[in-house]
Design an enzyme around this catalytic site. Structure first.
Site, PDB file in Angstrom:
ATOM      1  N   GLU A 188     -43.173  12.589   6.636  1.00  0.00           N
ATOM      2  CA  GLU A 188     -44.332  12.208   7.455  1.00  0.00           C
ATOM      3  C   GLU A 188     -45.400  11.411   6.695  1.00  0.00           C
ATOM      4  OE1 GLU A 188     -45.659  15.894   9.184  1.00  0.00           O
ATOM      5  OE2 GLU A 188     -43.808  16.164  10.282  1.00  0.00           O
ATOM      6  N   ASN A 195     -38.169  11.400   6.214  1.00  0.00           N
ATOM      7  CA  ASN A 195     -38.125  12.211   7.440  1.00  0.00           C
ATOM      8  C   ASN A 195     -39.465  12.108   8.178  1.00  0.00           C
ATOM      9  OD1 ASN A 195     -36.661  14.278   8.988  1.00  0.00           O
ATOM     10  ND2 ASN A 195     -38.176  15.737   8.224  1.00  0.00           N
ATOM     11  N   HIS A 250     -38.962  16.211  17.695  1.00  0.00           N
ATOM     12  CA  HIS A 250     -39.673  17.301  18.388  1.00  0.00           C
ATOM     13  C   HIS A 250     -40.133  16.723  19.730  1.00  0.00           C
ATOM     14  CE1 HIS A 250     -39.600  20.079  15.056  1.00  0.00           C
ATOM     15  NE2 HIS A 250     -40.106  19.156  14.244  1.00  0.00           N
ATOM     16  N   GLU A 287     -34.755  17.814  13.281  1.00  0.00           N
ATOM     17  CA  GLU A 287     -35.584  18.963  13.696  1.00  0.00           C
ATOM     18  C   GLU A 287     -35.661  19.059  15.221  1.00  0.00           C
ATOM     19  OE1 GLU A 287     -39.362  19.183  11.695  1.00  0.00           O
ATOM     20  OE2 GLU A 287     -38.601  18.311   9.845  1.00  0.00           O
ATOM     21  N   ASP A 340     -36.049  19.860  18.887  1.00  0.00           N
ATOM     22  CA  ASP A 340     -36.370  20.877  19.899  1.00  0.00           C
ATOM     23  C   ASP A 340     -37.057  20.149  21.047  1.00  0.00           C
ATOM     24  OD1 ASP A 340     -38.958  20.567  18.785  1.00  0.00           O
ATOM     25  OD2 ASP A 340     -38.961  22.558  17.882  1.00  0.00           O
TER      26      ASP A 340
END
Ligand SMILES: O[C@@H]1[C@@H](O)[C@H](O[C@@H]2CO[C@@H](O[C@@H]3CO[C@@H](O)[C@H](O)[C@H]3O)[C@H](O)[C@H]2O)OC[C@H]1O
Length: 405
Positions: free
Chosen positions: A153, A194, A230, A260, A262
């Site tokens: 990030e 990432n 996400h 990641e 979701d």
């Protein structure tokens, strides 16, 4: 008895792996040529034996990511004192199960101990501390990780560099230096950049491409881009949008992974939301499958019982493919069928609403980012400065996350 000719048998063998009968997520993914289907996990959950039984089910999960236990605040809580107990517990479990390990993460603006985030640094002293951390941690896990998220990030929503302690003290060179340091400690591990909101085209995805090019221009090694994914039910980028963005990275000579995944919703869940979530999961997994160079998908924990979402995004949850009682949701079938597996019966149990954290809102005027996705309100931690496109409000969740909703 029907006898099959050799030609018919060969034809059957070539067709069979396309449709995996009775297989779980990882088995189906591997049959389709992916390296793994995996999940994040965290140490507190490992005391729950039912949870660990499913976590260790390699039919569904061929890969684990420690959700917190390899972060800087856990591993090096005070300078040059390293604590590997929590990270090792997950690495050992993955190894015992025969699962790959994605290691997460080395350099991030968040979950830093105060000696780093509030220290008095010069370019030289912070670089030395960063290199010392990376060298120590990567050496400790040498040979055990499939990949490291080396830098996490580093970007703002507009593709500019986040004003983290790393950037403000060292400048953008901290990124290639971090990658070169990790490569020196373990030449065989895959090294990833990432980030979130880089799953669809726009300034931030361009920024991530520029980071790949920056690292390459320094002559340092980068192997992959991790797309956190996400997402929000009903606002997830389309399959083609995701696949085309992934191609933007693989065209630079690196692999990609969904790291990641979701897909959360405003609680309570409903049958309609669960059905949309199934479609959204399916599209995302299908995008990876359709992309040469997308090596695998990791969900950010598999059960709503231990998802980070309700603690981070007030009033939201039900983001995982299994519900709080470990029953498979429609999302599970969405993933499995996208991977060529056979549909199975799932639950449509709705999830209670969550009141786990408070949120405050502030409106803004000058817009950055994509409205229905995340925006960084104030960059590194909340400052209340960010602004959303017209019609959206910048909503504060906690010191890590804020979002235009
Ligand atoms: O109180 C903290 C608690 O807030 C913390 O929560 C973790 C925050 O990080 C989560 O993972 C990140 C989610 O998205 C991306 O931004 C990152 O790459 C991920 O690392 C994690 O799931 C949460 O558990 O945990 C520690 C507590 O002390």
């Amino acid at each position: 008895m029907v006898q099959l000719s050799r030609g018919a048998l060969a034809l059957a063998a070539s067709i069979l792996p396309q449709f995996v009968n009775g297989a779980g997520l990882n088995t189906a993914a591997v049959a389709k040529g992916q390296l793994y289907f995996g999940t994040a996990t965290d140490n507190p959950e490992l005391t729950d034996t039912s949870y660990v039984t499913q976590l260790s089910n390699t039919d569904d999960f061929g890969q684990l990511t420690p959700g917190n236990s390899q972060k800087w605040d856990t591993i090096e809580p005070s300078q040059n004192t390293f604590s590997y107990t929590k990270g090792d517990a997950i690495a050992n479990l993955a190894e015992a199960n025969g699962q790959k390990l994605r290691c997460h993460n080395l350099v991030w603006h968040s979950q830093l101990p105060s000696w780093v985030s509030s220290g008095t640094w010069t370019n030289a002293t912070l670089l030395a501390a960063m290199k010392n951390h990376i060298t120590n941690v990567v050496t400790h896990y040498k040979g055990r990780c499939y990949a490291w998220d080396v830098v996490n990030e580093a970007l703002n929503e507009d593709g500019s560099y986040r004003e983290s302690i790393w950037y403000t003290t060292i400048g953008p060179a901290y990124i290639p230096i971090a990658f070169a340091t990790a490569a020196a400690a373990d030449p065989d591990v895959k090294l990833y950049y990432n980030d979130y909101n880089i799953e669809y085209s726009g300034s931030k995805a361009t920024g991530a491409q520029n980071i790949v090019k920056l690292i390459q221009s320094y002559g340092a090694k980068i192997d992959g881009v991790g797309l956190q994914a996400h997402f929000i039910v009903g606002s997830t980028p389309s399959q083609s949008a995701q696949a085309s963005t992934m191609a933007g990275y693989t065209n630079l000579g690196v692999e990609v992974a969904i790291t990641e995944l979701d897909i959360r919703m405003t609680l309570p869940s409903t049958d309609a939301l669960l059905a949309q979530q199934k479609t959204d999961y399916s599209n995302t997994v299908a995008a990876c499958l359709a992309t040469k160079g997308c090596v695998g998908v990791t969900i950010w924990d598999w059960t709503d019982k231990y998802s980070w979402v309700p603690n981070t995004f007030s009033g939201q949850g039900a983001a995982c493919p299994w519900d709080e009682n470990y029953a498979k949701k429609p999302a599970y079938t969405g993933i499995l069928t996208a991977l060529g597996g056979t549909a199975i019966a799932t639950t449509t149990t709705t999830t209670r609403s969550s009141t786990s954290s408070t949120s405050t809102t502030t409106s803004g005027s000058t817009a950055t980012g994509v409205a229905q996705h995340w925006a960084q309100c104030g960059g590194s931690g909340w400052t209340g400065a960010t602004t959303c496109v017209s019609g959206y409000t910048c909503t504060y969740f906690n010191d890590y996350y804020s979002q235009c909703l």
